[in-house]
Design a protein around this motif. Structure first.
Motif, PDB file in Angstrom:
ATOM      1  N   SER A  12       7.473  21.138 -19.156  1.00  0.00           N
ATOM      2  CA  SER A  12       7.558  19.979 -19.314  1.00  0.00           C
ATOM      3  C   SER A  12       7.778  19.393 -17.725  1.00  0.00           C
ATOM      4  O   SER A  12       7.709  18.273 -17.508  1.00  0.00           O
ATOM      5  N   THR A  14       9.370  18.893 -14.890  1.00  0.00           N
ATOM      6  CA  THR A  14      10.281  17.431 -14.239  1.00  0.00           C
ATOM      7  C   THR A  14      10.530  17.963 -12.804  1.00  0.00           C
ATOM      8  O   THR A  14      11.155  17.241 -12.166  1.00  0.00           O
ATOM      9  N   HIS A  46      14.324  11.908 -19.107  1.00  0.00           N
ATOM     10  CA  HIS A  46      13.277  10.828 -19.536  1.00  0.00           C
ATOM     11  C   HIS A  46      14.255   9.364 -20.050  1.00  0.00           C
ATOM     12  O   HIS A  46      15.134   9.625 -20.638  1.00  0.00           O
ATOM     13  N   ALA A  50      10.568  12.487 -24.563  1.00  0.00           N
ATOM     14  CA  ALA A  50       9.203  12.892 -24.880  1.00  0.00           C
ATOM     15  C   ALA A  50       9.079  12.641 -26.445  1.00  0.00           C
ATOM     16  O   ALA A  50       7.667  12.633 -26.811  1.00  0.00           O
ATOM     17  N   ARG A  55       6.238  10.002 -21.064  1.00  0.00           N
ATOM     18  CA  ARG A  55       5.774  10.880 -20.201  1.00  0.00           C
ATOM     19  C   ARG A  55       6.533  11.174 -19.103  1.00  0.00           C
ATOM     20  O   ARG A  55       7.468  10.747 -18.923  1.00  0.00           O
ATOM     21  N   THR A  56       6.262  12.529 -18.543  1.00  0.00           N
ATOM     22  CA  THR A  56       6.911  12.821 -17.631  1.00  0.00           C
ATOM     23  C   THR A  56       6.447  12.135 -16.201  1.00  0.00           C
ATOM     24  O   THR A  56       5.414  13.024 -15.603  1.00  0.00           O
ATOM     25  N   THR A  57       6.435  11.005 -15.924  1.00  0.00           N
ATOM     26  CA  THR A  57       6.257  10.387 -14.816  1.00  0.00           C
ATOM     27  C   THR A  57       7.235   9.743 -14.126  1.00  0.00           C
ATOM     28  O   THR A  57       8.467   9.696 -14.282  1.00  0.00           O
ATOM     29  N   THR A  61      11.173   8.756 -15.572  1.00  0.00           N
ATOM     30  CA  THR A  61      12.445   9.520 -15.372  1.00  0.00           C
ATOM     31  C   THR A  61      13.487   8.976 -14.687  1.00  0.00           C
ATOM     32  O   THR A  61      13.148   7.990 -13.486  1.00  0.00           O
TER      33      THR A  61
END
Ligand SMILES: [Zn+2]
Length: 98
Positions: A12, A14, A46, A50, A55-57, A61
């Motif tokens: 994931s 992060t 997040h 998700a 998204r993990t951007t 976040t």
């Protein structure tokens, strides 16, 4: 055998965002809305989960207090557990006074 394929990309991921988020602290906790201060225990969280397409951007976040984040995760866990419990222990629970 080639293991290198699995390693990094699919987690994931992060971790690499943590320093960036830390630099922006204090930020409102994604769970309770109170500020997450430097020096507190916090997790990368997040804003849009998700599971809902988040998204993990950097944009999606933020920071959550460690406790809040765990509690949020626990909520989901409890739901799952409850659902499972119902079928297996439901009959037994009927006997209990509460
Ligand atoms: Zn919080």
């Amino acid at each position: 055998m080639s293991k290198h394929h699995r390693d990094s990309k699919h987690t994931s991921g992060t971790y690499h965002l943590r320093p960036e988020i830390e630099a922006r602290l204090p930020l409102p906790c994604t769970e309770c809305g109170r500020p997450v201060e430097k020096g507190q225990k916090w997790h990368v969280a997040h804003l849009i989960p998700a599971s809902k397409g988040g998204r993990t951007t950097r944009q999606n976040t933020g920071a959550a207090h460690a406790m809040c984040n765990l509690r949020a995760g626990g909520k989901l866990g409890a739901k799952t557990t409850n659902g499972r419990r119902r079928s297996s222990a439901g009959a037994r629970e009927g006997i209990r006074p509460w």
